[in-house]
Design a protein around this motif. Sequence first.
Motif, PDB file in Angstrom:
ATOM      1  N   ASP A 200      21.628  37.471  28.990  1.00  0.00           N
ATOM      2  CA  ASP A 200      20.483  38.354  28.786  1.00  0.00           C
ATOM      3  C   ASP A 200      20.905  39.789  29.079  1.00  0.00           C
ATOM      4  O   ASP A 200      22.033  40.063  29.473  1.00  0.00           O
ATOM      5  CB  ASP A 200      19.291  37.925  29.655  1.00  0.00           C
ATOM      6  N   GLU A 201      19.982  40.728  28.898  1.00  0.00           N
ATOM      7  CA  GLU A 201      20.332  42.148  29.019  1.00  0.00           C
ATOM      8  C   GLU A 201      20.750  42.510  30.441  1.00  0.00           C
ATOM      9  O   GLU A 201      21.634  43.353  30.642  1.00  0.00           O
ATOM     10  CB  GLU A 201      19.149  43.020  28.577  1.00  0.00           C
ATOM     11  N   ASP A 202      20.124  41.882  31.452  1.00  0.00           N
ATOM     12  CA  ASP A 202      20.515  42.152  32.838  1.00  0.00           C
ATOM     13  C   ASP A 202      21.961  41.721  33.079  1.00  0.00           C
ATOM     14  O   ASP A 202      22.710  42.412  33.786  1.00  0.00           O
ATOM     15  CB  ASP A 202      19.582  41.432  33.811  1.00  0.00           C
TER      16      ASP A 202
ATOM     17  N   ALA B 277      36.579  38.358  36.476  1.00  0.00           N
ATOM     18  CA  ALA B 277      36.663  37.691  37.775  1.00  0.00           C
ATOM     19  C   ALA B 277      35.647  38.241  38.769  1.00  0.00           C
ATOM     20  O   ALA B 277      35.149  37.507  39.633  1.00  0.00           O
ATOM     21  CB  ALA B 277      38.083  37.845  38.342  1.00  0.00           C
ATOM     22  N   PHE B 278      35.307  39.531  38.654  1.00  0.00           N
ATOM     23  CA  PHE B 278      34.402  40.164  39.609  1.00  0.00           C
ATOM     24  C   PHE B 278      32.943  40.077  39.190  1.00  0.00           C
ATOM     25  O   PHE B 278      32.050  40.314  40.004  1.00  0.00           O
ATOM     26  CB  PHE B 278      34.781  41.636  39.780  1.00  0.00           C
ATOM     27  N   VAL B 279      32.676  39.759  37.916  1.00  0.00           N
ATOM     28  CA  VAL B 279      31.359  39.995  37.343  1.00  0.00           C
ATOM     29  C   VAL B 279      30.244  39.194  38.024  1.00  0.00           C
ATOM     30  O   VAL B 279      29.098  39.647  38.072  1.00  0.00           O
ATOM     31  CB  VAL B 279      31.392  39.723  35.813  1.00  0.00           C
ATOM     32  N   LYS B 280      30.551  38.024  38.600  1.00  0.00           N
ATOM     33  CA  LYS B 280      29.486  37.250  39.249  1.00  0.00           C
ATOM     34  C   LYS B 280      29.459  37.463  40.756  1.00  0.00           C
ATOM     35  O   LYS B 280      28.835  36.695  41.477  1.00  0.00           O
ATOM     36  CB  LYS B 280      29.634  35.768  38.919  1.00  0.00           C
ATOM     37  N   ASP B 281      30.147  38.516  41.236  1.00  0.00           N
ATOM     38  CA  ASP B 281      30.145  38.855  42.651  1.00  0.00           C
ATOM     39  C   ASP B 281      30.533  37.638  43.503  1.00  0.00           C
ATOM     40  O   ASP B 281      29.780  37.203  44.362  1.00  0.00           O
ATOM     41  CB  ASP B 281      28.760  39.366  43.054  1.00  0.00           C
TER      42      ASP B 281
ATOM     43  N   CYS C 157      27.991  43.262  33.286  1.00  0.00           N
ATOM     44  CA  CYS C 157      29.295  43.291  32.603  1.00  0.00           C
ATOM     45  C   CYS C 157      29.731  44.729  32.350  1.00  0.00           C
ATOM     46  O   CYS C 157      30.899  45.088  32.583  1.00  0.00           O
ATOM     47  CB  CYS C 157      29.220  42.530  31.283  1.00  0.00           C
ATOM     48  N   ARG C 158      28.803  45.545  31.888  1.00  0.00           N
ATOM     49  CA  ARG C 158      29.143  46.946  31.625  1.00  0.00           C
ATOM     50  C   ARG C 158      29.527  47.659  32.920  1.00  0.00           C
ATOM     51  O   ARG C 158      30.450  48.490  32.938  1.00  0.00           O
ATOM     52  CB  ARG C 158      27.977  47.658  30.932  1.00  0.00           C
TER      53      ARG C 158
ATOM     54  N   VAL D 188      34.234  39.348  29.314  1.00  0.00           N
ATOM     55  CA  VAL D 188      33.755  39.586  30.684  1.00  0.00           C
ATOM     56  C   VAL D 188      32.543  38.708  30.977  1.00  0.00           C
ATOM     57  O   VAL D 188      32.455  38.082  32.045  1.00  0.00           O
ATOM     58  CB  VAL D 188      33.403  41.078  30.875  1.00  0.00           C
ATOM     59  N   ALA D 189      31.616  38.614  30.029  1.00  0.00           N
ATOM     60  CA  ALA D 189      30.402  37.817  30.230  1.00  0.00           C
ATOM     61  C   ALA D 189      30.700  36.338  30.398  1.00  0.00           C
ATOM     62  O   ALA D 189      29.933  35.611  31.046  1.00  0.00           O
ATOM     63  CB  ALA D 189      29.447  38.033  29.053  1.00  0.00           C
ATOM     64  N   SER D 190      31.815  35.867  29.846  1.00  0.00           N
ATOM     65  CA  SER D 190      32.156  34.446  30.000  1.00  0.00           C
ATOM     66  C   SER D 190      32.387  34.095  31.472  1.00  0.00           C
ATOM     67  O   SER D 190      32.260  32.940  31.863  1.00  0.00           O
ATOM     68  CB  SER D 190      33.387  34.089  29.166  1.00  0.00           C
ATOM     69  N   GLY D 191      32.698  35.096  32.302  1.00  0.00           N
ATOM     70  CA  GLY D 191      32.848  34.840  33.727  1.00  0.00           C
ATOM     71  C   GLY D 191      31.542  34.450  34.395  1.00  0.00           C
ATOM     72  O   GLY D 191      31.541  33.762  35.424  1.00  0.00           O
ATOM     73  N   LEU D 192      30.426  34.886  33.826  1.00  0.00           N
ATOM     74  CA  LEU D 192      29.122  34.495  34.366  1.00  0.00           C
ATOM     75  C   LEU D 192      28.840  33.024  34.108  1.00  0.00           C
ATOM     76  O   LEU D 192      28.068  32.385  34.837  1.00  0.00           O
ATOM     77  CB  LEU D 192      28.015  35.342  33.732  1.00  0.00           C
ATOM     78  N   LYS D 193      29.453  32.480  33.057  1.00  0.00           N
ATOM     79  CA  LYS D 193      29.192  31.095  32.649  1.00  0.00           C
ATOM     80  C   LYS D 193      30.377  30.181  32.964  1.00  0.00           C
ATOM     81  O   LYS D 193      30.333  28.993  32.660  1.00  0.00           O
ATOM     82  CB  LYS D 193      28.906  31.045  31.139  1.00  0.00           C
ATOM     83  N   ASP D 194      31.455  30.749  33.560  1.00  0.00           N
ATOM     84  CA  ASP D 194      32.653  29.977  33.910  1.00  0.00           C
ATOM     85  C   ASP D 194      33.243  29.268  32.701  1.00  0.00           C
ATOM     86  O   ASP D 194      33.695  28.121  32.789  1.00  0.00           O
ATOM     87  CB  ASP D 194      32.353  28.960  35.014  1.00  0.00           C
ATOM     88  N   SER D 195      33.244  29.950  31.559  1.00  0.00           N
ATOM     89  CA  SER D 195      33.803  29.357  30.343  1.00  0.00           C
ATOM     90  C   SER D 195      34.893  30.268  29.813  1.00  0.00           C
ATOM     91  O   SER D 195      34.932  31.462  30.104  1.00  0.00           O
ATOM     92  CB  SER D 195      32.710  29.176  29.282  1.00  0.00           C
ATOM     93  N   VAL D 196      35.790  29.687  29.004  1.00  0.00           N
ATOM     94  CA  VAL D 196      36.811  30.499  28.351  1.00  0.00           C
ATOM     95  C   VAL D 196      36.204  31.216  27.146  1.00  0.00           C
ATOM     96  O   VAL D 196      36.407  32.404  26.951  1.00  0.00           O
ATOM     97  CB  VAL D 196      38.015  29.631  27.937  1.00  0.00           C
ATOM     98  N   GLY D 197      35.452  30.508  26.342  1.00  0.00           N
ATOM     99  CA  GLY D 197      34.682  31.156  25.284  1.00  0.00           C
ATOM    100  C   GLY D 197      33.275  31.426  25.810  1.00  0.00           C
ATOM    101  O   GLY D 197      32.910  30.994  26.897  1.00  0.00           O
TER     102      GLY D 197
END
Length: 447
Positions: free
Chosen positions: A344-346, A384-388, A351-352, A329-338
């Motif tokens: 960071d915690e925020d 897909a939703f994580v970065k709004d 993601c949670r 899920v966090a990889s969506g914030l960085k637009d990466s597959v891995g």
Amino acid sequence: MQKITAIVGWNGSGKTLYIDSMRKQLASDRLRYIAFSDSYGPAVDKAYYLQLRWNQHDIDPETPNVRDLLEKAYRLAGEDTKERRELQRHLYDLFHMEPLLDKYVITLSSGELRKFQLTKTLFANPRLLIMDNPFIGLDAETRDQLKELLLLLAQKHEIEIILVLSKTDDIPLFVSEIIELRDGHVMPPCSREDYYNRQMPIPAHVLSEEKRKAILALPYHDNDYHTQEVIKMRQVSIRYGERTILNGLDWTVRNGERWGLSGQNGSGKSTLLSLVCADNPQSYACDITLFDRPRGSGESIWEIKRHIGYVSPEMHRSYQRNLPAIRIVASGLKDSVGLYVKPDEDEYAICRFWMNVFGLANKHEHPFLKLSSGEQRLVLLARAFVKDPQLLILDEPLHGLDLINRRLVKDVIETFCERRNKTMIMVTHYEEEFPSIITNKKYLTRQ
């Protein structure tokens, strides 16, 4: 006629484990299993990456095409008899395989890939055929043709068939018995009619009011684009060799619109979306404007992707690392597959939040590849939703989801799109999968 059995159950109920156990018990060279899980298979999957389907210049020339693999499968399956040649021609006609024979397997669309897998498997003349979600990714015409073929195989060729189904509102009429799994427990076999009689109706909405309000209350970003036209394409054409995928397409998507795309397998739906997401190298030779910025005017791929949330069969196919689900899920914030940069915690809190929205509160640290295929799809939806995102692109997002999770995902989409400055494009082969908020529709046909 041999019987046709359906194995059903909610996502995570144990269907895959049940089938794996059955396959071990029935080990036979006449048993064939097809998992329609957006996978090419080991023969062609080694060098796969997300953009490869549309970037044929990067494909190893040794990569086999559809014709090579089908002919090899046919030769290995047994003696070349008149009956087998008739079956081959029947399958080629049924699934319109001729236009696909010279394509690399790795470039097939999700639906085309399923047709290829099924054709190759049936060449082996199995006595028992187990098919995991065989109808997903297929257009309505092909689904009907496949149902006719399965009935023919059971009647004429005496093949016993087991269907593993997540979408249970259209179980084929010819299914002999249904075996339901509930939390790992196997229920007694029953008829199709008895199964439907004992099912509770799906609620009109599954997303809780608390979560709905939390989505609507999410803060907005200072760096959002504010534009009337989110996408503008002028006379866009895409060709691979002599094959035309899109021909002189004009398309404008305005801010706040929610488009539903549908069409035949191989008509160019996913290719069209790849142009928007900058995954297709031909996009830079086309007249495309995104967020009022012409493609090729100096923007980077990452500047484009920063404002787009995206899920697709190609993306699902590319996730082969067994990372904890929250890192996917966090990889969506960085637009990466891995995930190569530690959030960071925020960012992990966001993601949670989205994992909880999609019913994955107890799956944060669960290895991605150990999840059921439906749970994996929910993880990728949270990604897909994580970065709004301002532009949400959902290519067959309900693949492999049970009826409850389909309703949940539609609730989330509908709620998310109530927020300002949100635009959406969704692809599906099932009309009933479109959420109620669709404002525009486009149907593509094969060229």
